[in-house]
Design a protein around this motif. Structure first.
Motif, PDB file in Angstrom:
ATOM      1  N   GLN A   3      -4.108  18.403  27.687  1.00  0.00           N
ATOM      2  CA  GLN A   3      -5.029  19.702  27.566  1.00  0.00           C
ATOM      3  C   GLN A   3      -3.588  20.744  27.815  1.00  0.00           C
ATOM      4  OE1 GLN A   3      -7.443  20.646  30.937  1.00  0.00           O
ATOM      5  NE2 GLN A   3      -8.313  22.533  30.232  1.00  0.00           N
ATOM      6  N   GLU A   4      -3.628  21.813  27.194  1.00  0.00           N
ATOM      7  CA  GLU A   4      -2.683  23.017  27.370  1.00  0.00           C
ATOM      8  C   GLU A   4      -2.805  23.505  28.720  1.00  0.00           C
ATOM      9  OE1 GLU A   4      -5.133  23.149  25.103  1.00  0.00           O
ATOM     10  OE2 GLU A   4      -4.156  23.198  23.042  1.00  0.00           O
ATOM     11  N   GLN A   5      -1.469  23.650  29.350  1.00  0.00           N
ATOM     12  CA  GLN A   5      -1.517  24.181  30.451  1.00  0.00           C
ATOM     13  C   GLN A   5      -0.482  25.425  30.512  1.00  0.00           C
ATOM     14  OE1 GLN A   5      -2.798  22.944  33.441  1.00  0.00           O
ATOM     15  NE2 GLN A   5      -3.851  21.422  32.080  1.00  0.00           N
ATOM     16  N   PRO A   6      -1.233  26.438  30.879  1.00  0.00           N
ATOM     17  CA  PRO A   6      -0.500  27.934  30.796  1.00  0.00           C
ATOM     18  C   PRO A   6       0.755  27.957  31.705  1.00  0.00           C
ATOM     19  CG  PRO A   6      -2.528  28.025  31.914  1.00  0.00           C
ATOM     20  CD  PRO A   6      -2.467  26.715  31.483  1.00  0.00           C
ATOM     21  N   LEU A   7       1.672  28.571  31.423  1.00  0.00           N
ATOM     22  CA  LEU A   7       2.891  28.680  32.399  1.00  0.00           C
ATOM     23  C   LEU A   7       2.526  30.082  33.223  1.00  0.00           C
ATOM     24  CD1 LEU A   7       5.749  28.229  29.668  1.00  0.00           C
ATOM     25  CD2 LEU A   7       5.127  26.798  31.544  1.00  0.00           C
ATOM     26  N   PRO A   8       3.504  30.361  34.166  1.00  0.00           N
ATOM     27  CA  PRO A   8       2.985  31.276  35.073  1.00  0.00           C
ATOM     28  C   PRO A   8       3.095  32.726  34.034  1.00  0.00           C
ATOM     29  CG  PRO A   8       4.438  29.937  36.103  1.00  0.00           C
ATOM     30  CD  PRO A   8       4.391  29.547  34.714  1.00  0.00           C
ATOM     31  N   PRO A   9       1.987  33.586  34.445  1.00  0.00           N
ATOM     32  CA  PRO A   9       2.047  34.720  33.730  1.00  0.00           C
ATOM     33  C   PRO A   9       3.379  35.682  34.032  1.00  0.00           C
ATOM     34  CG  PRO A   9       0.057  34.647  34.889  1.00  0.00           C
ATOM     35  CD  PRO A   9       0.931  33.329  35.325  1.00  0.00           C
ATOM     36  N   GLN A  10       3.810  36.321  33.076  1.00  0.00           N
ATOM     37  CA  GLN A  10       4.951  37.245  32.980  1.00  0.00           C
ATOM     38  C   GLN A  10       4.219  38.718  33.963  1.00  0.00           C
ATOM     39  OE1 GLN A  10       8.099  36.047  32.453  1.00  0.00           O
ATOM     40  NE2 GLN A  10       6.664  34.500  32.362  1.00  0.00           N
ATOM     41  N   SER A  11       5.345  39.624  34.463  1.00  0.00           N
ATOM     42  CA  SER A  11       5.015  40.671  35.047  1.00  0.00           C
ATOM     43  C   SER A  11       4.846  41.705  34.337  1.00  0.00           C
ATOM     44  CB  SER A  11       6.162  41.190  35.879  1.00  0.00           C
ATOM     45  OG  SER A  11       7.414  41.241  35.276  1.00  0.00           O
ATOM     46  N   GLY A  12       3.739  42.746  34.525  1.00  0.00           N
ATOM     47  CA  GLY A  12       3.569  43.661  33.344  1.00  0.00           C
ATOM     48  C   GLY A  12       2.417  43.273  32.133  1.00  0.00           C
ATOM     49  N   ALA A 164       1.199  20.529  24.988  1.00  0.00           N
ATOM     50  CA  ALA A 164       0.996  20.895  26.495  1.00  0.00           C
ATOM     51  C   ALA A 164       1.535  22.436  26.759  1.00  0.00           C
ATOM     52  CB  ALA A 164       1.744  19.890  27.690  1.00  0.00           C
ATOM     53  N   VAL A 165       2.304  22.869  25.969  1.00  0.00           N
ATOM     54  CA  VAL A 165       2.845  23.999  26.419  1.00  0.00           C
ATOM     55  C   VAL A 165       2.175  25.361  25.684  1.00  0.00           C
ATOM     56  CG1 VAL A 165       4.982  25.438  26.149  1.00  0.00           C
ATOM     57  CG2 VAL A 165       5.205  23.202  26.509  1.00  0.00           C
ATOM     58  N   ARG A 166       1.866  26.167  26.543  1.00  0.00           N
ATOM     59  CA  ARG A 166       1.285  27.677  26.297  1.00  0.00           C
ATOM     60  C   ARG A 166       2.140  28.556  26.800  1.00  0.00           C
ATOM     61  NH1 ARG A 166      -4.594  27.965  28.243  1.00  0.00           N
ATOM     62  NH2 ARG A 166      -4.150  30.212  27.900  1.00  0.00           N
ATOM     63  N   LEU A 167       2.249  29.827  26.340  1.00  0.00           N
ATOM     64  CA  LEU A 167       3.222  30.792  26.769  1.00  0.00           C
ATOM     65  C   LEU A 167       2.311  31.731  27.421  1.00  0.00           C
ATOM     66  CD1 LEU A 167       6.264  31.123  24.484  1.00  0.00           C
ATOM     67  CD2 LEU A 167       5.808  29.643  26.669  1.00  0.00           C
ATOM     68  N   ASP A 168       1.088  31.727  27.640  1.00  0.00           N
ATOM     69  CA  ASP A 168       0.107  32.530  28.381  1.00  0.00           C
ATOM     70  C   ASP A 168       0.094  34.152  27.482  1.00  0.00           C
ATOM     71  OD1 ASP A 168      -1.855  32.909  30.039  1.00  0.00           O
ATOM     72  OD2 ASP A 168      -0.491  33.848  31.525  1.00  0.00           O
ATOM     73  N   MET A 169       0.076  34.078  26.215  1.00  0.00           N
ATOM     74  CA  MET A 169      -0.164  35.257  25.367  1.00  0.00           C
ATOM     75  C   MET A 169      -1.457  35.538  25.198  1.00  0.00           C
ATOM     76  SD  MET A 169       3.027  34.295  22.486  1.00  0.00           S
ATOM     77  CE  MET A 169       4.538  34.766  23.014  1.00  0.00           C
ATOM     78  N   PRO A 170      -1.688  36.900  25.106  1.00  0.00           N
ATOM     79  CA  PRO A 170      -3.100  37.568  24.896  1.00  0.00           C
ATOM     80  C   PRO A 170      -3.822  36.445  23.584  1.00  0.00           C
ATOM     81  CG  PRO A 170      -1.902  39.249  25.585  1.00  0.00           C
ATOM     82  CD  PRO A 170      -0.913  38.021  25.204  1.00  0.00           C
ATOM     83  N   LEU A 171      -2.819  36.664  22.482  1.00  0.00           N
ATOM     84  CA  LEU A 171      -3.446  35.806  21.189  1.00  0.00           C
ATOM     85  C   LEU A 171      -2.201  34.985  20.805  1.00  0.00           C
ATOM     86  CD1 LEU A 171      -5.287  35.435  18.921  1.00  0.00           C
ATOM     87  CD2 LEU A 171      -4.212  37.481  17.764  1.00  0.00           C
ATOM     88  N   GLU A 172      -2.345  33.617  20.770  1.00  0.00           N
ATOM     89  CA  GLU A 172      -1.082  32.699  20.621  1.00  0.00           C
ATOM     90  C   GLU A 172      -1.641  31.570  19.742  1.00  0.00           C
ATOM     91  OE1 GLU A 172       1.706  30.174  23.657  1.00  0.00           O
ATOM     92  OE2 GLU A 172      -0.067  31.168  24.619  1.00  0.00           O
ATOM     93  N   ILE A 173      -0.634  31.244  18.983  1.00  0.00           N
ATOM     94  CA  ILE A 173      -0.594  30.264  17.930  1.00  0.00           C
ATOM     95  C   ILE A 173       0.263  28.893  18.617  1.00  0.00           C
ATOM     96  CG2 ILE A 173       0.094  29.315  15.787  1.00  0.00           C
ATOM     97  CD1 ILE A 173      -0.203  32.173  14.807  1.00  0.00           C
ATOM     98  N   ILE A 174      -0.369  27.932  18.882  1.00  0.00           N
ATOM     99  CA  ILE A 174       0.301  26.708  19.617  1.00  0.00           C
ATOM    100  C   ILE A 174       0.429  25.640  18.362  1.00  0.00           C
ATOM    101  CG2 ILE A 174      -0.039  24.999  21.269  1.00  0.00           C
ATOM    102  CD1 ILE A 174      -2.187  26.776  22.527  1.00  0.00           C
ATOM    103  N   PRO A 175       1.557  25.328  18.288  1.00  0.00           N
ATOM    104  CA  PRO A 175       1.933  24.278  17.112  1.00  0.00           C
ATOM    105  C   PRO A 175       1.592  22.972  17.663  1.00  0.00           C
ATOM    106  CG  PRO A 175       3.953  24.970  18.025  1.00  0.00           C
ATOM    107  CD  PRO A 175       2.803  25.802  18.578  1.00  0.00           C
ATOM    108  N   LEU A 176       0.891  22.050  16.892  1.00  0.00           N
ATOM    109  CA  LEU A 176       0.508  20.565  17.325  1.00  0.00           C
ATOM    110  C   LEU A 176       1.342  19.541  16.868  1.00  0.00           C
ATOM    111  CD1 LEU A 176      -3.172  21.290  17.739  1.00  0.00           C
ATOM    112  CD2 LEU A 176      -1.505  21.355  19.563  1.00  0.00           C
ATOM    113  N   GLN A 177       2.350  19.838  15.797  1.00  0.00           N
ATOM    114  CA  GLN A 177       3.131  18.797  15.217  1.00  0.00           C
ATOM    115  C   GLN A 177       4.332  19.094  14.997  1.00  0.00           C
ATOM    116  OE1 GLN A 177       0.218  19.160  11.717  1.00  0.00           O
ATOM    117  NE2 GLN A 177       0.861  16.843  11.775  1.00  0.00           N
ATOM    118  N   THR A 178       5.357  18.091  14.843  1.00  0.00           N
ATOM    119  CA  THR A 178       7.016  18.649  14.947  1.00  0.00           C
ATOM    120  C   THR A 178       7.219  19.061  13.546  1.00  0.00           C
ATOM    121  OG1 THR A 178       7.340  16.468  14.327  1.00  0.00           O
ATOM    122  CG2 THR A 178       7.591  16.891  16.441  1.00  0.00           C
ATOM    123  N   PRO A 179       8.364  19.676  13.360  1.00  0.00           N
ATOM    124  CA  PRO A 179       8.837  19.896  11.757  1.00  0.00           C
ATOM    125  C   PRO A 179       9.052  18.548  11.046  1.00  0.00           C
ATOM    126  CG  PRO A 179       9.896  21.208  13.482  1.00  0.00           C
ATOM    127  CD  PRO A 179       9.306  20.217  14.437  1.00  0.00           C
TER     128      PRO A 179
END
Length: 270
Positions: A3-12, A164-179
């Protein structure tokens, strides 16, 4: 699947909640013909395969023509971050110019760059475009508030890290495969989230050699499913940009008409 786990939100960052409304219903219901597609940013590192242990130079593309158009200066950026498997998330200093430098990457040279543009208004008025809301320009023909973000995939993080990695963006594309996996199969699977919920809508991609607007002349496009997953055909080596867009009505119409969300992901297929 991990499951994707969001990183801590950034200020602002203050994204508006969806409040239980399905993204697909919002995308279908919200159509404002008077508003044209807004500009969007993209991450433009000097390389997507950097050596380990070194900082990486970075610019932020801006406009409609990938990979060459305008550049955003630091005065229009809210947050820059570098995520690596070895060190997690670290801030990238925001200088007032158009060139930035990450902290040193880990030994693997892999990771993600995250960019949050400072949200802003844009109004079309009889006197021309203005970076302001309808409060400053009551005669505005249309008004939009942009909430834009961008990511870049560096190197080849392990598959479990990509999932696993999300950057906690309002709208976010999460790649699921390596190059490397993309090069082998000719396809990239992604998951798109909007305010933490699955995004249902088109995901488009354009190759750097096309030198165009991904919203007009995509080289690949696919609709995400009810869980936010989409699979795009990336049939050539080189740099690619992926793009998604969403919108909601502005909560106070006397201020503005709509909030426009744009998210991009850049990567390089070997």
């Amino acid at each position: 699947m991990t499951q994707e786990q969001p990183l801590p939100p950034q200020s602002g960052r203050h994204p508006l909640p969806i409040r239980g409304v399905m993204v697909s219903a919002l995308l279908t219901a919200l159509t404002l013909p008077a508003l044209v597609q807004a500009h969007y940013p993209w991450a433009d590192p000097t390389t997507h395969t950097p050596p380990g242990g070194q900082p990486l130079a970075l610019e932020v593309g801006w406009g409609h023509t990938f990979p060459e158009d305008s550049r955003l200066s630091g005065t229009r950026l809210q947050d820059l971050v570098l995520w690596t498997p070895e060190a997690g998330q670290r801030a990238i200093p925001i200088d007032p110019g158009e060139q930035f430098q990450t902290p040193p990457l880990g030994p693997s040279g892999t990771g993600l760059i995250g960019i949050w543009q400072t949200p802003g208004y844009y109004s079309r008025t009889p006197q021309g475009g203005q970076r302001a809301s309808r409060k400053e320009h009551p005669d505005a023909l249309s008004c939009s508030r942009s909430v834009n973000s961008a990511k870049a995939l560096l190197g080849s993080p392990p598959a479990e890290a990509l999932i696993a990695v999300r950057l906690d963006m309002p709208l976010e594309i999460i790649p699921l495969q390596t190059p490397e996996a993309i090069a082998e199969t000719g396809a990239l699977k992604v998951r798109v989230l909007w305010q933490g919920e699955p995004y249902t809508g088109p995901v488009a991609a354009i190759h750097a050699e096309t030198r165009g607007d991904v919203t007009d002349t995509p080289d690949a496009i696919a609709d995400s499913d009810g869980d936010g997953y989409a699979k795009l055909t990336l049939d050539r080596p080189g740099r690619w940009l992926l793009h998604v867009h969403a919108s909601t009505p502005y909560p106070t119409p006397n201020t503005c008409d709509v909030i426009q969300y744009n998210a991009t992901l850049t990567l390089e297929v070997p």
